[in-house]
Design an enzyme around this catalytic site. Structure first.
Site, mmCIF file in Angstrom:
data_model
loop_
_atom_site.group_PDB
_atom_site.id
_atom_site.type_symbol
_atom_site.label_atom_id
_atom_site.label_comp_id
_atom_site.label_asym_id
_atom_site.label_seq_id
_atom_site.Cartn_x
_atom_site.Cartn_y
_atom_site.Cartn_z
ATOM 1 N N ASN A 26 1.023 -1.249 -0.054
ATOM 2 C CA ASN A 26 -0.101 -0.025 0.091
ATOM 3 C C ASN A 26 0.910 1.263 -0.028
ATOM 4 O OD1 ASN A 26 -2.069 1.831 0.315
ATOM 5 N ND2 ASN A 26 -2.362 1.575 2.599
ATOM 6 N N SER A 78 -6.619 1.923 -6.368
ATOM 7 C CA SER A 78 -7.547 3.145 -5.843
ATOM 8 C C SER A 78 -8.529 3.107 -7.091
ATOM 9 C CB SER A 78 -6.640 4.232 -6.222
ATOM 10 O OG SER A 78 -7.604 5.253 -5.827
ATOM 11 N N TYR A 91 -0.452 9.227 -11.367
ATOM 12 C CA TYR A 91 -0.949 8.488 -10.016
ATOM 13 C C TYR A 91 -2.001 7.317 -10.556
ATOM 14 C CZ TYR A 91 -3.464 7.081 -5.811
ATOM 15 O OH TYR A 91 -4.126 6.396 -4.662
ATOM 16 N N LYS A 95 -1.863 3.074 -10.555
ATOM 17 C CA LYS A 95 -2.918 2.471 -9.860
ATOM 18 C C LYS A 95 -3.659 1.535 -10.672
ATOM 19 C CE LYS A 95 -1.958 3.871 -5.756
ATOM 20 N NZ LYS A 95 -1.717 2.898 -4.581
ATOM 21 N N PRO A 121 -9.807 0.875 -3.013
ATOM 22 C CA PRO A 121 -10.520 1.648 -2.079
ATOM 23 C C PRO A 121 -10.836 3.206 -2.676
ATOM 24 C CG PRO A 121 -8.534 1.574 -1.394
ATOM 25 C CD PRO A 121 -8.479 0.816 -2.517
ATOM 26 N N LEU A 123 -11.306 7.478 -1.584
ATOM 27 C CA LEU A 123 -10.678 8.037 -0.939
ATOM 28 C C LEU A 123 -10.730 7.829 0.577
ATOM 29 C CD1 LEU A 123 -8.945 10.609 -1.390
ATOM 30 C CD2 LEU A 123 -10.941 12.145 -0.780
#
Length: 176
Positions: A26, A78, A91, A95, A121, A123
């Site tokens: 993570n 994410s 980003y 992901k 997940p 935010l």
């Protein structure tokens, strides 16, 4: 954990405690930079932090899992991969690559009793998002199904399920 020597050291310390059967990665480095302001150094740091760590962990922990014929890898991705947030191309790229890496890894290790899964997940209320304004947080969660910040425990439940044998109870669906 972006350097191989970090993983070598971690693997050595972990072996002193026993076998590592479950690895959960993570990492989230996400400075907001539009493509016009995104420099190569930021791009590379994002790739190294958010993605290279997954590959390196597999290099150091997979051999022992294969010997035992059991192990679990979980990559935290994410749900931002499906959201329209300006300034996050780097980003989002990492992901999405985590999802692809976990899928490919699952194919490579399934015959050895090892699984690899991704969790996406929303935010989540962590120190990493503390610099964001309340408005930025609201803008993000308004694009999510659940209109609030997630809590770390929300993610933990998914990880516990995927790393347990309970995941086999899903009827008609094979997770890898």
């Amino acid at each position: 954990m972006t350097r191989e020597e970090d993983w070598r050291s971690t693997a050595g310390k972990a072996q002193d405690l026993g076998d590592v059967d479950i690895v959960v990665n993570n990492a989230g480095y996400f400075p907001n930079r539009t493509i016009d302001d995104l420099d190569l150094a930021t791009w590379r740091k994002t790739m190294a932090t958010n993605l290279d760590s997954h590959f390196l962990s597999v290099n150091y922990f997979l051999p022992a899992m294969r010997k035992k014929k059991w192990g679990r890898f979980v990559g935290i991705s994410s749900n931002m991969v499906a959201l329209a947030i300006p300034g996050m191309s780097h980003y989002i790229t990492t992901k999405m690559r985590i999802i692809g890496f976990m899928r490919g890894l699952a194919n490579d290790v399934a015959s050895d009793g090892i699984t690899a899964n991704s969790v996406l997940p929303g935010l989540t209320n962590t120190l990493a998002i503390s610099p964001q304004s309340d408005e930025q947080k609201r803008d993000t969660w308004n694009q999510q199904a659940i209109k609030r910040l997630g809590e770390p425990g929300d993610v933990t439940g998914a990880v516990l399920f995927l790393t347990s044998d309970m995941r086999r109870l899903l009827p008609g669906r094979q997770l890898s």
